[in-house]
Design an enzyme around this catalytic site. Structure first.
Site, PDB file in Angstrom:
ATOM      1  N   ILE A 170       1.966  -8.317   8.931  1.00 22.84           N
ATOM      2  CA  ILE A 170       0.888  -8.649   8.007  1.00 22.84           C
ATOM      3  C   ILE A 170      -0.345  -7.813   8.297  1.00 22.84           C
ATOM      4  O   ILE A 170      -1.036  -7.357   7.373  1.00 22.84           O
ATOM      5  CB  ILE A 170       0.608 -10.156   8.108  1.00 22.84           C
ATOM      6  CG1 ILE A 170       1.830 -10.932   7.580  1.00 22.84           C
ATOM      7  CG2 ILE A 170      -0.661 -10.555   7.369  1.00 22.84           C
ATOM      8  CD1 ILE A 170       1.986 -12.318   8.128  1.00 22.84           C
ATOM      9  N   ASP A 171      -0.639  -7.583   9.561  1.00 17.14           N
ATOM     10  CA  ASP A 171      -1.813  -6.819   9.955  1.00 17.14           C
ATOM     11  C   ASP A 171      -1.714  -5.384   9.438  1.00 17.14           C
ATOM     12  O   ASP A 171      -2.645  -4.849   8.824  1.00 17.14           O
ATOM     13  CB  ASP A 171      -1.927  -6.831  11.478  1.00 17.14           C
ATOM     14  CG  ASP A 171      -3.363  -6.777  11.957  1.00 17.14           C
ATOM     15  OD1 ASP A 171      -4.280  -6.920  11.133  1.00 17.14           O
ATOM     16  OD2 ASP A 171      -3.571  -6.611  13.171  1.00 17.14           O
TER      17      ASP A 171
END
Length: 669
Positions: A398-399
């Protein structure tokens, strides 16, 4: 004109004061602009012809030691590899005989044991002074018996430790459904990829006798594993110690057909998750255990799976000018590339610059458009994310996805529809991975079970993936850039960040060191989401940053802050951490503040002639305290981003995206 008259109006005094201040501010701005220009030239010169950037990813010598032990176990350790790795390991030893897990850190027992064993393999003798110092320190700190479980597993492979004295992890864990406690999806993806092959190793308990004894690393060679009392039954530790005893008893009665089926299922699970480049998850630890597990299950070294796996590990080796061979735990091209694009764009490089377009093309080619393990918790969510590494299709994170989208939005691409479609998919997937409490983890949604960290087996670092302030902040910032600052998902993310602000005004940094990283990520995100610089949370963060600024004008935070509160916000000034602090201050409207000016001056003064910065300190985090990282590109991209924003102001997206659905498909709670 008398002094009284001057004082009555105040204008001449104010003008006299303002002129030097304005001149000083302009001097700093010009110096920052020149430093940014040098940094831009340096960074552009480091781009690969294919469009990506990648700095070395430095961790600690356990990576090198375990690489040698793997090759020794498989019977493929050659003299050239052994000699080059030993050169690196010797060079990392401290004066007291130990090895640390980060620059300037204290000696660490498991790292010292593994490094010592690796040097014994390389022919270093126990009576040599550097080896005597290491062994003496190990004995004084509890010997092998006090080392972590994974270190003792490596030693058990060679008969240097008894398998019976290790915790159990039955391969039947592969059969536990996703709703059952301690199923494999309760573990973070990095732990999941490790424990499945490790369960095979623990079931097989192989021994390839080592070429020497290690009596010198025991406090008492006659009793290498002194008995320890169990923790109270009412405690978590006591409960799980007794569960381990029950699992040991199960080993004696486990149905053979079930055990064989579990081993076959584990092998299939491992092979299905091998990446196209032969590695597993793009990281070294699961790869070494997967190779051992498959080898124990009958896969010979010539098998395509084994051959590709071993070849992939060779690509993790970095050979220094002196011939020393360092093993990277991972490689970070996607992460480094998106951060480099953001830095260059924010420093004034035109949005249609060929380097940015090449980088965008490469990132577009790295998009992952098939489901991975994350789909167990979000089965209806369409894919569309990016991983950290060259190859890791099972585990987009996600990052990285949030930062890639922020980078793509800074590029004026000749095919804008291609950018638009990729951003649409990425934003939808990222939004859909929101956890039930409003935050975002790194790889999975709602990976928050309290049980995995309690297992006696899991003493090697964090093994779950709960929401963190830094990842949540990057997602909130991305959604705000996509015009979704008022979207319910964004607002829940903002609420999560406000609820998790520390009492001192900072935010904890899960994936970077530490509160400086967390605060440097959160403040720009909150401002992007619409919070004014006057908001109490932002003012408290600004005050905290001002209070932790070093006398030299920079910022630094030591990794010991993960364990010792007195280190929070304290440490030698570094380029990356100074960059993070400045990003927060600039976004909060503090461009003309004394703290921001002093920080910029420090970056300018500490820059090298070639436009780069030096940074021996570790400012990246794998597991808080337990596994630390020196990303060699951090020292280049974050100072440049800060200088660019200081000179050119806060960035704005080149274009806007289509809406993120109010309830992204599959985002169940």
């Amino acid at each position: 004109m008398t002094a009284k008259t001057e004082g009555s109006t105040g204008a001449p005094v104010a003008a006299a004061t303002a002129q030097p201040a304005a001149a000083a501010a302009e001097e700093v701005r010009q110096a920052a602009a020149r430093a940014a220009e040098r940094s831009v030239a340096h960074l552009l010169g480091r781009q690969d012809a294919e469009g990506w950037w990648k700095g070395d990813l430095e961790t600690n010598v356990t990576m090198d030691a375990e690489d040698l032990l793997l090759r020794q176990f498989l019977g493929i350790l050659d003299e050239d590899t052994l000699r080059a790795a030993a050169l690196h390991i010797r060079g990392e030893q401290r004066e007291d005989g130990t090895w640390a897990t980060f620059y300037g850190g204290p000696g660490e027992l498991s790292a010292t044991v593994e490094a010592y064993v690796a040097l014994r393999l390389a022919g270093d003798l126990p009576d040599e002074p550097h080896m005597e110092r290491a062994a003496d320190w190990v004995r004084r700190h509890g010997g092998i018996a006090a080392a972590r479980v994974f270190t003792r597993i490596w030693l058990a492979l060679f008969g240097w430790w008894r398998w019976e004295d290790l915790p159990e992890l039955p391969p039947e864990i592969i059969f536990l459904p996703s709703w059952f406690p301690l199923n494999i999806h309760d573990f973070g993806c990095w732990a999941r990829q490790t424990i499945v092959p490790m369960s095979v190793v623990l079931a097989k308990r192989p021994v390839r006798p080592g070429p020497f004894a290690l009596d010198e690393l025991h406090t008492d060679p006659r009793c290498p594993n002194p008995p320890r009392p169990l923790a109270p039954l009412a405690s978590w530790d006591g409960a799980f110690q007794r569960i381990d005893k029950a699992v040991r008893a199960y080993r004696r009665i486990a149905p053979r057909k079930l055990r064989r089926a579990a081993l076959r299922s584990a092998a299939r699970w491992i092979i299905e998750r091998q990446e196209n480049d032969g590695c597993w998850g793009g990281i070294q630890p699961p790869a070494v255990y997967s190779l051992i597990a498959l080898h124990l299950l009958g896969y010979d070294l010539g098998h395509p799976v084994m051959r590709a796996g071993l070849e992939s590990l060779d690509r993790f080796a970095v050979v220094r000018e002196d011939g020393a061979r360092m093993i990277e735990a991972c490689q970070s091209p996607v992460w480094d590339t998106c951060l480099a694009v953001i830095a260059l764009a924010d420093a004034g490089v035109p949005a249609d610059h060929p380097a940015l377009v090449r980088a965008a093309d490469w990132m577009l080619g790295e998009e992952i458009v098939r489901p991975g393990d994350w789909a167990v918790r979000r089965p209806e969510l369409p894919p569309g994310g990016w991983a950290f590494e060259f190859h890791n299709d099972n585990y987009p994170d996600i990052d990285d996805t949030a930062e890639v989208l922020l980078a793509l939005r800074r590029v004026k691409h000749p095919d804008p529809a291609q950018i638009e479609a990729a951003v649409r998919r990425g934003a939808r997937w990222t939004a859909g991975m929101q956890c039930g409490d409003g935050g975002w983890g790194a790889f999975d949604a709602d990976n928050t079970s309290p049980f995995p960290n309690r297992l006696p087996f899991c003493d090697f670092g964090e093994v779950i993936d709960p929401p963190s302030a830094d990842v949540t902040a990057h997602v909130v910032e991305m959604l705000a850039w996509e015009g979704k600052a008022r979207h319910p998902r964004t607002r829940r993310g903002v609420d999560w960040l406000l609820e998790h602000q520390e009492e001192d005004g900072s935010w904890f940094g899960r994936w970077g060191v530490n509160h400086v990283y967390g605060t440097g990520a959160v403040v720009p995100a909150l401002v992007a989401a619409g919070l004014p610089g006057s908001h109490p949370a932002i003012r408290r963060a600004v005050d905290w940053l001002a209070s932790t600024q070093n006398e030299d004008g920079g910022w630094g935070e030591d990794l010991r802050s993960y364990r010792e509160p007195r280190w929070v916000g304290r440490g030698a000034s570094t380029a990356s951490q100074t960059g993070w602090a400045l990003l927060a201050l600039l976004s909060a409207g503090e461009r003309d503040s004394e703290a921001a000016e002093r920080g910029v001056r420090w970056l300018v003064k500490s820059q090298r002639e070639d436009g780069s910065w030096d940074e021996p300190y570790f400012t990246g985090t794998g597991f808080p305290w337990d596994f630390s990282i020196n990303y060699h590109l951090y020292r280049q991209v974050f100072p440049l981003t800060a200088l660019g924003r200081y000179v050119h102001g806060e960035p704005r997206p080149v274009s806007s995206s289509a809406p993120v659905p109010a309830e992204a498909a599959g985002a169940r709670r």
